[in-house]
Design a protein around this motif. Structure first.
Motif, PDB file in Angstrom:
ATOM      1  N   ASN A 266       0.590  -1.136  -0.305  1.00  0.00           N
ATOM      2  CA  ASN A 266      -0.375   0.217   0.050  1.00  0.00           C
ATOM      3  C   ASN A 266       0.940   1.141   0.077  1.00  0.00           C
ATOM      4  OD1 ASN A 266      -2.956  -0.753  -0.169  1.00  0.00           O
ATOM      5  ND2 ASN A 266      -2.509  -1.421   1.823  1.00  0.00           N
ATOM      6  N   GLU A 267       1.693   0.963  -0.627  1.00  0.00           N
ATOM      7  CA  GLU A 267       2.802   2.098  -0.847  1.00  0.00           C
ATOM      8  C   GLU A 267       3.819   2.470  -2.397  1.00  0.00           C
ATOM      9  OE1 GLU A 267       5.157   2.480   2.236  1.00  0.00           O
ATOM     10  OE2 GLU A 267       6.711   0.627   1.345  1.00  0.00           O
ATOM     11  N   GLY A 268       4.093   3.716  -2.937  1.00  0.00           N
ATOM     12  CA  GLY A 268       4.773   3.713  -3.823  1.00  0.00           C
ATOM     13  C   GLY A 268       6.010   2.921  -3.993  1.00  0.00           C
ATOM     14  N   PRO A 269       6.725   3.310  -5.341  1.00  0.00           N
ATOM     15  CA  PRO A 269       8.006   1.940  -5.107  1.00  0.00           C
ATOM     16  C   PRO A 269       8.860   3.846  -4.291  1.00  0.00           C
ATOM     17  CG  PRO A 269       6.798   2.871  -7.202  1.00  0.00           C
ATOM     18  CD  PRO A 269       6.544   3.018  -7.047  1.00  0.00           C
ATOM     19  N   PRO A 270      10.191   2.432  -4.420  1.00  0.00           N
ATOM     20  CA  PRO A 270      11.366   3.560  -3.500  1.00  0.00           C
ATOM     21  C   PRO A 270      12.146   4.834  -4.616  1.00  0.00           C
ATOM     22  CG  PRO A 270      11.673   0.806  -4.030  1.00  0.00           C
ATOM     23  CD  PRO A 270      10.885   0.919  -4.701  1.00  0.00           C
ATOM     24  N   PRO A 271      12.078   5.432  -3.513  1.00  0.00           N
ATOM     25  CA  PRO A 271      13.424   6.983  -5.147  1.00  0.00           C
ATOM     26  C   PRO A 271      13.982   5.714  -5.336  1.00  0.00           C
ATOM     27  CG  PRO A 271      11.649   7.539  -2.644  1.00  0.00           C
ATOM     28  CD  PRO A 271      11.294   6.667  -2.698  1.00  0.00           C
ATOM     29  N   ASP A 272      15.006   5.390  -4.272  1.00  0.00           N
ATOM     30  CA  ASP A 272      16.732   4.684  -5.825  1.00  0.00           C
ATOM     31  C   ASP A 272      15.680   4.151  -6.721  1.00  0.00           C
ATOM     32  OD1 ASP A 272      15.453   2.598  -3.596  1.00  0.00           O
ATOM     33  OD2 ASP A 272      17.299   2.791  -2.787  1.00  0.00           O
ATOM     34  N   TRP A 273      14.965   3.591  -6.633  1.00  0.00           N
ATOM     35  CA  TRP A 273      14.842   2.153  -7.455  1.00  0.00           C
ATOM     36  C   TRP A 273      14.635   3.133  -9.411  1.00  0.00           C
ATOM     37  CZ3 TRP A 273      11.761  -2.721  -7.595  1.00  0.00           C
ATOM     38  CH2 TRP A 273      12.580  -3.732  -6.832  1.00  0.00           C
ATOM     39  N   GLY A 274      14.469   4.703  -9.336  1.00  0.00           N
ATOM     40  CA  GLY A 274      14.024   5.433  -9.857  1.00  0.00           C
ATOM     41  C   GLY A 274      13.143   5.661 -10.432  1.00  0.00           C
ATOM     42  N   LEU A 275      12.049   6.976  -9.924  1.00  0.00           N
ATOM     43  CA  LEU A 275      10.600   6.939 -10.016  1.00  0.00           C
ATOM     44  C   LEU A 275       9.743   7.154 -11.475  1.00  0.00           C
ATOM     45  CD1 LEU A 275       9.311   8.440  -6.478  1.00  0.00           C
ATOM     46  CD2 LEU A 275       9.988   5.945  -7.319  1.00  0.00           C
ATOM     47  N   GLY A 276       8.514   7.367 -11.558  1.00  0.00           N
ATOM     48  CA  GLY A 276       8.312   7.680 -13.221  1.00  0.00           C
ATOM     49  C   GLY A 276       7.834   8.923 -12.766  1.00  0.00           C
ATOM     50  N   VAL A 277       7.967  10.099 -12.055  1.00  0.00           N
ATOM     51  CA  VAL A 277       8.095  11.184 -11.787  1.00  0.00           C
ATOM     52  C   VAL A 277       9.395  11.921 -11.975  1.00  0.00           C
ATOM     53  CG1 VAL A 277       8.539  11.454  -9.485  1.00  0.00           C
ATOM     54  CG2 VAL A 277       7.354  13.295 -10.901  1.00  0.00           C
ATOM     55  N   ASP A 278      10.367  10.816 -11.989  1.00  0.00           N
ATOM     56  CA  ASP A 278      11.991  11.682 -12.015  1.00  0.00           C
ATOM     57  C   ASP A 278      11.862  11.549 -13.643  1.00  0.00           C
ATOM     58  OD1 ASP A 278      12.018  12.451  -9.808  1.00  0.00           O
ATOM     59  OD2 ASP A 278      12.806  10.548  -9.158  1.00  0.00           O
ATOM     60  N   PHE A 279      11.528  10.066 -14.252  1.00  0.00           N
ATOM     61  CA  PHE A 279      11.876   9.825 -15.595  1.00  0.00           C
ATOM     62  C   PHE A 279      10.671  10.578 -16.463  1.00  0.00           C
ATOM     63  CE2 PHE A 279      14.491   6.924 -13.272  1.00  0.00           C
ATOM     64  CZ  PHE A 279      15.743   6.477 -14.201  1.00  0.00           C
ATOM     65  N   ALA A 280      10.111  10.818 -15.878  1.00  0.00           N
ATOM     66  CA  ALA A 280       8.959  11.552 -16.663  1.00  0.00           C
ATOM     67  C   ALA A 280      10.397  12.784 -17.366  1.00  0.00           C
ATOM     68  CB  ALA A 280       7.995  11.966 -16.128  1.00  0.00           C
ATOM     69  N   ARG A 281      10.642  13.926 -16.657  1.00  0.00           N
ATOM     70  CA  ARG A 281      11.896  14.872 -17.106  1.00  0.00           C
ATOM     71  C   ARG A 281      12.297  14.325 -18.635  1.00  0.00           C
ATOM     72  NH1 ARG A 281      12.721  14.853 -11.796  1.00  0.00           N
ATOM     73  NH2 ARG A 281      10.986  15.901 -10.587  1.00  0.00           N
ATOM     74  N   PRO A 282      12.226  15.314 -19.253  1.00  0.00           N
ATOM     75  CA  PRO A 282      13.330  14.798 -20.694  1.00  0.00           C
ATOM     76  C   PRO A 282      14.492  15.347 -20.379  1.00  0.00           C
ATOM     77  CG  PRO A 282      11.392  16.732 -20.409  1.00  0.00           C
ATOM     78  CD  PRO A 282      11.188  16.665 -19.351  1.00  0.00           C
ATOM     79  N   GLY A 283      15.002  13.564 -20.938  1.00  0.00           N
ATOM     80  CA  GLY A 283      16.749  13.552 -20.621  1.00  0.00           C
ATOM     81  C   GLY A 283      17.472  12.930 -19.268  1.00  0.00           C
ATOM     82  N   HIS A 284      16.251  12.391 -18.530  1.00  0.00           N
ATOM     83  CA  HIS A 284      16.219  12.296 -17.554  1.00  0.00           C
ATOM     84  C   HIS A 284      17.714  10.728 -17.368  1.00  0.00           C
ATOM     85  CE1 HIS A 284      16.283  12.096 -12.804  1.00  0.00           C
ATOM     86  NE2 HIS A 284      16.107  10.733 -13.357  1.00  0.00           N
ATOM     87  N   ARG A 285      16.857  10.166 -18.350  1.00  0.00           N
ATOM     88  CA  ARG A 285      18.241   9.024 -18.217  1.00  0.00           C
ATOM     89  C   ARG A 285      19.563   9.289 -19.052  1.00  0.00           C
ATOM     90  NH1 ARG A 285      17.023   4.805 -23.071  1.00  0.00           N
ATOM     91  NH2 ARG A 285      18.802   3.028 -22.444  1.00  0.00           N
ATOM     92  N   LYS A 286      19.755  10.163 -19.966  1.00  0.00           N
ATOM     93  CA  LYS A 286      20.997  10.325 -19.651  1.00  0.00           C
ATOM     94  C   LYS A 286      21.961  11.052 -19.428  1.00  0.00           C
ATOM     95  CE  LYS A 286      21.899  12.132 -25.290  1.00  0.00           C
ATOM     96  NZ  LYS A 286      21.526  13.306 -26.059  1.00  0.00           N
ATOM     97  N   ARG A 287      21.498  11.889 -18.133  1.00  0.00           N
ATOM     98  CA  ARG A 287      22.036  12.749 -16.914  1.00  0.00           C
ATOM     99  C   ARG A 287      22.195  11.375 -16.039  1.00  0.00           C
ATOM    100  NH1 ARG A 287      18.359  17.116 -17.803  1.00  0.00           N
ATOM    101  NH2 ARG A 287      17.316  16.175 -16.831  1.00  0.00           N
ATOM    102  N   HIS A 288      20.953  10.420 -15.600  1.00  0.00           N
ATOM    103  CA  HIS A 288      21.152   9.691 -14.614  1.00  0.00           C
ATOM    104  C   HIS A 288      20.753   8.094 -14.529  1.00  0.00           C
ATOM    105  CE1 HIS A 288      20.621  12.955 -11.517  1.00  0.00           C
ATOM    106  NE2 HIS A 288      19.887  13.187 -12.953  1.00  0.00           N
ATOM    107  N   GLY A 289      21.208   7.457 -15.689  1.00  0.00           N
ATOM    108  CA  GLY A 289      21.190   6.466 -16.728  1.00  0.00           C
ATOM    109  C   GLY A 289      19.759   5.555 -15.952  1.00  0.00           C
ATOM    110  N   LEU A 290      19.123   4.240 -16.559  1.00  0.00           N
ATOM    111  CA  LEU A 290      18.453   3.679 -15.987  1.00  0.00           C
ATOM    112  C   LEU A 290      17.557   3.340 -15.067  1.00  0.00           C
ATOM    113  CD1 LEU A 290      18.906   1.235 -19.064  1.00  0.00           C
ATOM    114  CD2 LEU A 290      17.335   2.574 -19.487  1.00  0.00           C
ATOM    115  N   PRO A 291      16.406   2.867 -14.591  1.00  0.00           N
ATOM    116  CA  PRO A 291      15.741   2.621 -13.338  1.00  0.00           C
ATOM    117  C   PRO A 291      16.191   1.628 -12.527  1.00  0.00           C
ATOM    118  CG  PRO A 291      14.457   2.638 -15.319  1.00  0.00           C
ATOM    119  CD  PRO A 291      15.177   3.073 -15.751  1.00  0.00           C
TER     120      PRO A 291
END
Ligand SMILES: [Fe+2]
Length: 405
Positions: A266-291
């Motif tokens: 009953n809770e969301g995924p852990p932020p260190d797994w790479g959240l949807g809200v972060d990866f929705a930002r353009p270029g996030h993968r390039k800067r931070h790698g994959l979830p």
């Protein structure tokens, strides 16, 4: 090009079954079964009562052991006889003979699937859609033998081919969804939409970990928050995600990554797994790698035509496609009718009514699609269908668009 992500998740493979049951459909699309008293009856729901096994010369009702004899009729239909009497369209013996259509059924009893669904929070009906339906879906998606085509996002998927409505109304998975959610009244929170994934280029933006509608944990702008508070909701299920595999789903072609069983938290995924809200930002993968894609995650592999149901709280993300073939699915968020939808399904239902696929499906499929797509206010004035009001929307000045689920 090397694989775009290391393939380290735990693989759960759902195989195409060697044996499966049969459903016997009336011309209107309802199902011949045996009622609680053991009499033949035409039933609207695909539970254990409508499951038959094909045997020499006819069918055996799995629940009661009763036999019906079958003779081939026109275009693959069957004329049925029970205890020497022809079976009519209402299931009554002695009536005017009615052609029944054998329909591909599940490989296990619906009640067995339900038990699994409740135990694990997910279940997969492997290759439950027939070859014609899968072909129609692949044509719309532009994949498989139709790879030269491009999926048209400008036209509602339901309006493009009757296979979309047929797959959407697949009866066993609808019954399972209703029972898992504890209500007969279920709705699609948005019109059926295709997710088509082609080969990853190593750079494009990707999806992060999230829970699906209506929870949207990991997706909402506020990290960790979603539309539904992270409360101990107990047995109450507010959303089931229904993914129809239009192609095979494999680890290599981008099958969905899950943390199976995470719905219980009953809770969301852990932020260190790479959240949807972060990866929705353009270029996030390039800067931070994959979830996250390590051994604590799971991949469900399933053949084309499978229907995968999972508790919408389950953490997941789309995989990356490392193959030259497109991977496609229909995504359907299913909720109780008292959850505000994610997109206006009523508008899509209106265009569907005027489309040619509407004329090509059965009465049962029409009934299901109308019930799944049209939202209603139920109150002192009875049941009133609702849809988006343009004037009020403009007045509010909030029509910023929501994007795809
Ligand atoms: Fe999702």
């Amino acid at each position: 090009m090397p694989p775009p992500e290391p393939l380290r998740e735990n693989v759960v493979r759902v195989e195409a079954p060697g044996h499966r049951f049969t459903l016997l459909a009336t011309p209107g699309g309802d199902f011949l079964g045996a009622d609680d008293a053991g009499d033949l009856a035409v039933l609207r729901e695909a539970d254990d009562r409508v499951v038959w096994e094909e045997i020499a010369g006819g069918y055996r009702h799995v629940g009661t052991g009763q036999h019906v004899e079958a003779k081939a009729g026109a275009s693959g239909d069957r004329l049925l006889t029970w205890r020497g009497h022809a079976v009519g369209g209402d299931g009554c013996p002695g009536a005017r003979p009615t052609p029944f259509r054998p329909v591909r059924g599940p490989d296990r009893l619906p009640s067995e699937y339900l038990r699994t669904f409740r135990e694990r929070g997910w279940v997969c009906l492997p290759a439950v859609l027939d070859a014609d339906t899968v072909d129609g879906l692949q044509r719309v998606a532009g994949c498989g033998p139709w790879s030269a085509r491009t999926h048209d996002r400008g036209v509602s998927a339901l309006d493009q081919h009757a296979a979309v409505a047929r797959a959407s109304a697949e009866p066993v998975s609808l019954w399972l969804t209703r029972r898992y959610m504890g209500t007969d009244e279920i709705r699609f929170a948005h019109p059926p939409s295709f997710a088509v994934l082609d080969r990853d280029d190593g750079e494009r933006d990707v999806q992060g970990w999230h829970s699906d509608f209506p929870y949207l944990w990991g997706i909402d702008r506020r990290v960790g928050a979603g539309r539904i508070p992270e409360l101990r909701t107990g047995d109450m299920v507010l959303g089931v995600q229904r993914n129809i595999c239009v192609t095979d789903f494999t680890r290599g072609n981008g099958a969905t990554r899950f943390k199976l069983g995470s719905h219980r938290r009953n809770e969301g995924p852990p932020p260190d797994w790479g959240l949807g809200v972060d990866f929705a930002r353009p270029g996030h993968r390039k800067r931070h790698g994959l979830p996250y894609g390590g051994p604590d995650a799971d991949v469900i592999e399933a053949p084309a035509g499978s229907v995968l149901l999972f508790d919408a709280r389950t953490w997941h993300r789309a995989g990356l496609n490392a193959t030259d073939g497109k991977r496609a699915a229909i995504l359907q968020a299913v909720t109780p009718p008292w959850i505000m939808p994610f997109a206006d399904s009523g508008a899509a239902f209106k265009t569907f009514l005027a489309s040619s696929p509407w004329t090509e499906i059965t009465d049962r499929e029409r009934r299901e699609l109308e019930s799944l797509l049209v939202y209603e206010i139920v109150g002192p004035r009875g049941r009133q269908a609702i849809t988006v009001d343009r004037e009020l929307t403009e007045r509010r000045g909030v029509n910023a668009g929501t994007g795809a689920p």
